[in-house]
Design a protein around this motif. Structure first.
Motif, PDB file in Angstrom:
ATOM      1  N   ASN A  16      -4.298   8.254   6.600  1.00 58.63           N
ATOM      2  CA  ASN A  16      -3.672   8.989   7.706  1.00 58.63           C
ATOM      3  C   ASN A  16      -4.101  10.458   7.719  1.00 58.63           C
ATOM      4  O   ASN A  16      -4.236  11.070   8.775  1.00 58.63           O
ATOM      5  CB  ASN A  16      -2.148   8.879   7.629  1.00 58.63           C
TER       6      ASN A  16
ATOM      7  N   ASN B 121      -1.574   4.618  14.582  1.00 57.17           N
ATOM      8  CA  ASN B 121      -1.388   5.810  13.751  1.00 57.17           C
ATOM      9  C   ASN B 121      -1.977   7.077  14.366  1.00 57.17           C
ATOM     10  O   ASN B 121      -1.337   8.128  14.385  1.00 57.17           O
ATOM     11  CB  ASN B 121      -1.970   5.582  12.346  1.00 57.17           C
TER      12      ASN B 121
ATOM     13  N   VAL C 224       5.815  -1.760   9.173  1.00 55.26           N
ATOM     14  CA  VAL C 224       5.555  -2.386   7.872  1.00 55.26           C
ATOM     15  C   VAL C 224       6.780  -2.398   6.951  1.00 55.26           C
ATOM     16  O   VAL C 224       6.747  -2.998   5.886  1.00 55.26           O
ATOM     17  CB  VAL C 224       4.335  -1.756   7.143  1.00 55.26           C
TER      18      VAL C 224
ATOM     19  N   GLU D  49       9.386   2.938   9.677  1.00 59.31           N
ATOM     20  CA  GLU D  49       7.916   2.891   9.760  1.00 59.31           C
ATOM     21  C   GLU D  49       7.425   2.963  11.207  1.00 59.31           C
ATOM     22  O   GLU D  49       7.915   3.761  11.978  1.00 59.31           O
ATOM     23  CB  GLU D  49       7.380   1.656   9.007  1.00 59.31           C
ATOM     24  N   SER D  50       6.510   2.069  11.587  1.00 53.85           N
ATOM     25  CA  SER D  50       5.846   2.241  12.884  1.00 53.85           C
ATOM     26  C   SER D  50       6.721   1.993  14.097  1.00 53.85           C
ATOM     27  O   SER D  50       6.307   2.302  15.208  1.00 53.85           O
ATOM     28  CB  SER D  50       4.633   1.320  12.967  1.00 53.85           C
TER      29      SER D  50
ATOM     30  N   CYS E 116       8.426   8.021   9.736  1.00 55.93           N
ATOM     31  CA  CYS E 116       8.248   6.644   9.254  1.00 55.93           C
ATOM     32  C   CYS E 116       9.181   6.348   8.074  1.00 55.93           C
ATOM     33  O   CYS E 116       9.500   5.189   7.807  1.00 55.93           O
ATOM     34  CB  CYS E 116       6.804   6.416   8.794  1.00 55.93           C
TER      35      CYS E 116
ATOM     36  N   TYR F   3       4.892  12.812  11.118  1.00 60.17           N
ATOM     37  CA  TYR F   3       4.696  11.360  11.282  1.00 60.17           C
ATOM     38  C   TYR F   3       5.161  10.615  10.023  1.00 60.17           C
ATOM     39  O   TYR F   3       5.883   9.616  10.101  1.00 60.17           O
ATOM     40  CB  TYR F   3       3.219  11.064  11.592  1.00 60.17           C
TER      41      TYR F   3
ATOM     42  N   GLU G 284       5.079   7.569   0.436  1.00 59.53           N
ATOM     43  CA  GLU G 284       4.085   7.609   1.524  1.00 59.53           C
ATOM     44  C   GLU G 284       3.239   8.868   1.472  1.00 59.53           C
ATOM     45  O   GLU G 284       2.033   8.825   1.679  1.00 59.53           O
ATOM     46  CB  GLU G 284       4.797   7.534   2.887  1.00 59.53           C
TER      47      GLU G 284
ATOM     48  N   TYR H 251       0.837  -1.203   0.000  1.00 59.93           N
ATOM     49  CA  TYR H 251       0.000   0.000   0.000  1.00 59.93           C
ATOM     50  C   TYR H 251       0.874   1.257   0.000  1.00 59.93           C
ATOM     51  O   TYR H 251       0.409   2.354  -0.285  1.00 59.93           O
ATOM     52  CB  TYR H 251      -0.991  -0.015   1.174  1.00 59.93           C
TER      53      TYR H 251
ATOM     54  N   PHE I  63      -3.637  -0.988  12.788  1.00 59.45           N
ATOM     55  CA  PHE I  63      -2.838   0.201  13.120  1.00 59.45           C
ATOM     56  C   PHE I  63      -3.427   1.505  12.615  1.00 59.45           C
ATOM     57  O   PHE I  63      -3.230   2.552  13.212  1.00 59.45           O
ATOM     58  CB  PHE I  63      -1.398   0.038  12.593  1.00 59.45           C
TER      59      PHE I  63
ATOM     60  N   LYS J 107       7.229   4.944  16.178  1.00 61.11           N
ATOM     61  CA  LYS J 107       6.204   5.402  17.136  1.00 61.11           C
ATOM     62  C   LYS J 107       6.719   5.298  18.566  1.00 61.11           C
ATOM     63  O   LYS J 107       6.352   6.087  19.432  1.00 61.11           O
ATOM     64  CB  LYS J 107       4.922   4.568  16.982  1.00 61.11           C
TER      65      LYS J 107
HETATM   66  N1  GLU Z   1       3.756   4.710   7.776  1.00 57.45           N
HETATM   67  C1  GLU Z   1       2.934   3.550   7.917  1.00 57.45           C
HETATM   68  C2  GLU Z   1       1.490   3.971   7.960  1.00 57.45           C
HETATM   69  O1  GLU Z   1       1.177   4.974   8.557  1.00 57.45           O
HETATM   70  C3  GLU Z   1       3.328   2.811   9.154  1.00 57.45           C
HETATM   71  C4  GLU Z   1       2.477   1.594   9.468  1.00 57.45           C
HETATM   72  C5  GLU Z   1       3.188   0.518  10.243  1.00 57.45           C
HETATM   73  O2  GLU Z   1       4.405   0.384  10.148  1.00 57.45           O
HETATM   74  O3  GLU Z   1       2.502  -0.228  10.970  1.00 57.45           O
HETATM   75  O4  GLU Z   1       0.651   3.321   7.404  1.00 57.45           O
END
Ligand code: GLU
Length: 330
Positions: A180, A124, A274, A72-73, A208, A204, A173, A36, A105, A76
């Motif tokens: 998002n 997210n 991801v 990526e996540s 990521c 964000y 992204e 995605y 997420f 967070k």
């Molecule tokens: N940047 C990705 C998103 O917001 C991160 C999602 C993930 O790693 O779980 O969809």
């Protein structure tokens, strides 16, 4: 005091287990790269690396441990630390929360169900809210420098430039993050975002898209496992009292709707992304990261999960077990 059972382990034994595990899963082809985000679909699915950072700063690695992939996540976790450091853990609890959503997420349903808070900085919605809490409020560039510098400091690097932005991933992204974007504006509608929504979303998305290595994530995890003191640099990156709070966040929601299944089998709080990275925190002992791009349907790396579970089992370490493990020399 009752004496507790204890076991001893050496770094050589840990490295041996890592090597064996790497060989065992190296050719496994289960799972599928995230698609995605178009950039992620094109990353070599055979990449596989494992890294462990001990609390004396020793980094043990196998495979593609220095390949730079999208954090990526997993980021967070880093920014949750920064939001707590900037605003205090009580404010993060009040304005974001610390509950598992039990949902994917990027769930919008989760925001609708729990209107008064985004739930946790590790999904997210909460992660975008955490970016909004980072200081200086209203200064997009200042906030970005703070986020990047914090990720670098956790990773054992002096300078933010050691964690480069993967421009192609960021562009990919940014061009596709419609869900998002909806989350950011829904938070605005509910009064649950604390700076400009577009700036918070962009921060964000940028965090990521940072390129990280398995070694750097293992060092960040070891910093949390070591009460905020980076074992590689000796720098106290964040207040020690925040470490159990950050680890509790990873414990409750590190694998989104699959977190309970993960903990039950793996016995280590961890956070996935991801991009294929999984970062595990073993308080008082070590940080671990495994990286392999193909994911399960919930967005968690198949091979990284298998590798960390196997290593934990082989070392006979479990955060929920009563026995102590003590590091001794090889
Ligand atoms: N940047 C990705 C998103 O917001 C991160 C999602 C993930 O790693 O779980 O969809």
């Amino acid at each position: 005091m009752f004496p507790k059972p204890y076991k001893t382990i050496t770094s050589c034994q840990i490295h041996e287990v890592m090597t064996k595990t790497y060989e065992r899963f190296r050719t496994d082809t289960q799972g599928k790269n995230a698609d995605y985000i178009p950039y992620l679909a094109n990353v070599d699915p055979s990449l596989f690396g494992i890294s462990v950072c001990l609390l004396d700063g020793t980094v043990l690695s196998v495979g593609d441990h220095d390949f730079r992939f999208g954090i990526e996540s997993v980021s967070k976790v880093h920014t949750a630390v920064l939001a707590m450091q900037h605003s205090g853990p009580d404010t993060v609890m009040r304005r974001i929360g610390a509950n598992a959503t039990g949902l994917p997420f990027d769930s919008i349903m989760a925001i609708l169900l729990e209107k008064e808070r985004p739930s946790t900085p590790l999904v997210n919605a909460g992660a975008i809210a955490a970016c909004s809490l980072v200081k200086p409020i209203g200064d997009a560039e200042g906030k970005w420098q703070a986020i990047r510098q914090n990720i670098a400091a956790l990773s054992g690097e002096e300078d933010g430039s050691a964690i480069p932005l993967i421009e192609e991933l960021y562009a990919s992204e940014s061009a596709t993050n419609f869900n998002n974007r909806s989350i950011a504006w829904l938070l605005k509608d509910f009064g649950r975002i604390y700076d400009d929504p577009e700036v918070s979303l962009d921060l964000y998305t940028r965090q990521c898209s940072l390129g990280i290595t398995a070694d750097q994530l293992a060092i960040a995890a070891a910093t949390i496992a070591n009460d905020g003191k980076n074992p590689k640099t000796g720098v106290q990156v964040f207040d020690a009292e925040l470490a159990p709070k950050v680890t509790s966040l990873a414990t409750t929601v590190g694998f989104y709707e699959r977190t309970g299944d993960w903990l039950y089998d793996a016995g280590i709080p961890a956070k996935s992304g991801v991009g294929g990275g999984v970062m595990g925190i073993m308080p008082g002992l070590f940080g671990i990261c495994a990286f392999a791009p193909p994911l399960d349907p919930s967005g968690n790396s198949v091979k990284a999960q298998m590798a960390i579970k196997a290593i934990m089992k082989e070392l006979d370490v479990n955060v929920f077990a009563s026995s102590h493990l003590t590091m001794v020399d090889c």
